[in-house]
Scaffold this motif. Structure first.
Motif, PDB file in Angstrom:
ATOM      1  N   SER A  13      -0.316  -4.157  -0.533  1.00 31.37           N
ATOM      2  CA  SER A  13      -0.461  -3.184   0.553  1.00 31.37           C
ATOM      3  C   SER A  13      -0.198  -1.775   0.045  1.00 31.37           C
ATOM      4  N   SER A  14      -0.664  -0.801   0.795  1.00 30.55           N
ATOM      5  CA  SER A  14      -0.460   0.589   0.405  1.00 30.55           C
ATOM      6  C   SER A  14       1.010   0.974   0.488  1.00 30.55           C
ATOM      7  N   ASP A  15       1.798   0.260   1.306  1.00 33.00           N
ATOM      8  CA  ASP A  15       3.239   0.518   1.384  1.00 33.00           C
ATOM      9  C   ASP A  15       3.917   0.248   0.044  1.00 33.00           C
ATOM     10  N   VAL A  16       3.436  -0.743  -0.675  1.00 30.91           N
ATOM     11  CA  VAL A  16       3.996  -1.055  -1.997  1.00 30.91           C
ATOM     12  C   VAL A  16       3.711   0.090  -2.955  1.00 30.91           C
ATOM     13  N   GLY A  22       6.890   6.866  -4.827  1.00 32.80           N
ATOM     14  CA  GLY A  22       7.965   7.752  -4.374  1.00 32.80           C
ATOM     15  C   GLY A  22       9.223   7.580  -5.190  1.00 32.80           C
ATOM     16  N   SER A  23       9.551   6.360  -5.507  1.00 33.11           N
ATOM     17  CA  SER A  23      10.732   6.087  -6.314  1.00 33.11           C
ATOM     18  C   SER A  23      10.576   6.636  -7.728  1.00 33.11           C
ATOM     19  N   ALA A  24       9.422   6.432  -8.341  1.00 36.18           N
ATOM     20  CA  ALA A  24       9.182   6.918  -9.703  1.00 36.18           C
ATOM     21  C   ALA A  24       9.210   8.445  -9.750  1.00 36.18           C
ATOM     22  N   ALA A  25       8.627   9.081  -8.757  1.00 35.02           N
ATOM     23  CA  ALA A  25       8.572  10.545  -8.744  1.00 35.02           C
ATOM     24  C   ALA A  25       9.951  11.168  -8.535  1.00 35.02           C
ATOM     25  N   GLN A  97       2.372  -0.692 -14.535  1.00 34.24           N
ATOM     26  CA  GLN A  97       3.207  -1.786 -15.036  1.00 34.24           C
ATOM     27  C   GLN A  97       3.686  -2.701 -13.910  1.00 34.24           C
ATOM     28  N   THR A  98       3.993  -2.135 -12.768  1.00 35.02           N
ATOM     29  CA  THR A  98       4.534  -2.922 -11.661  1.00 35.02           C
ATOM     30  C   THR A  98       3.457  -3.717 -10.933  1.00 35.02           C
ATOM     31  N   THR A  99       2.307  -3.096 -10.691  1.00 39.25           N
ATOM     32  CA  THR A  99       1.276  -3.752  -9.882  1.00 39.25           C
ATOM     33  C   THR A  99       0.137  -4.342 -10.701  1.00 39.25           C
ATOM     34  N   GLY A 100      -0.060  -3.861 -11.923  1.00 43.63           N
ATOM     35  CA  GLY A 100      -1.189  -4.309 -12.719  1.00 43.63           C
ATOM     36  C   GLY A 100      -2.493  -3.609 -12.377  1.00 43.63           C
TER      37      GLY A 100
END
Length: 115
Positions: A13-16, A22-25, A97-100
């Motif tokens: 989902s786009s929420d992921v 947001g966390s990475a930034a 890396q997280t989502t592929g």
């Protein structure tokens, strides 16, 4: 976004994407937080950790990649180009890396500077 492999289908989902982005930034040096422009008064507001997804827009491309647009608030006195390059690199790396999913582009909009 749907990803197909030999074992089946994966839906992200786009929420992921917005949470990861947001966390990475916000973990990058010089970033105060995510920003959103108020529709009522037109002012830029700093978002809390719980609602930082409002400062991220994710666009799904036809070729299976994503394009990301970030709205941020930076600290006073930082090199804007260096901070933006760092964010672009970090977001591209962490999301892929997280989502592929390959990230086609990361656009960073510096909406405000905090003292």
């Amino acid at each position: 976004m749907k990803l197909q492999n030999e074992l089946g289908e994966i839906r992200i989902s786009s929420d992921v994407f917005t949470a990861i982005t947001g966390s990475a930034a916000t973990n990058c040096y010089g970033v105060k937080g995510m920003a959103v422009r108020s529709k009522t008064d037109g002012l830029v507001h700093l978002l809390k950790r719980e609602s930082m997804a409002k400062g991220v827009k994710v666009y799904y491309n036809e070729d299976g990649t994503v394009s990301i647009e970030l709205h941020i608030i930076v600290e006073n006195g930082v090199n804007l180009m260096a901070v933006c390059r760092s964010i672009m690199s970090e977001v591209r790396y962490v999301v892929s890396q997280t989502t592929g999913v390959e990230v086609a582009s990361v656009d960073v909009c510096v909406d405000s500077m905090r003292f």
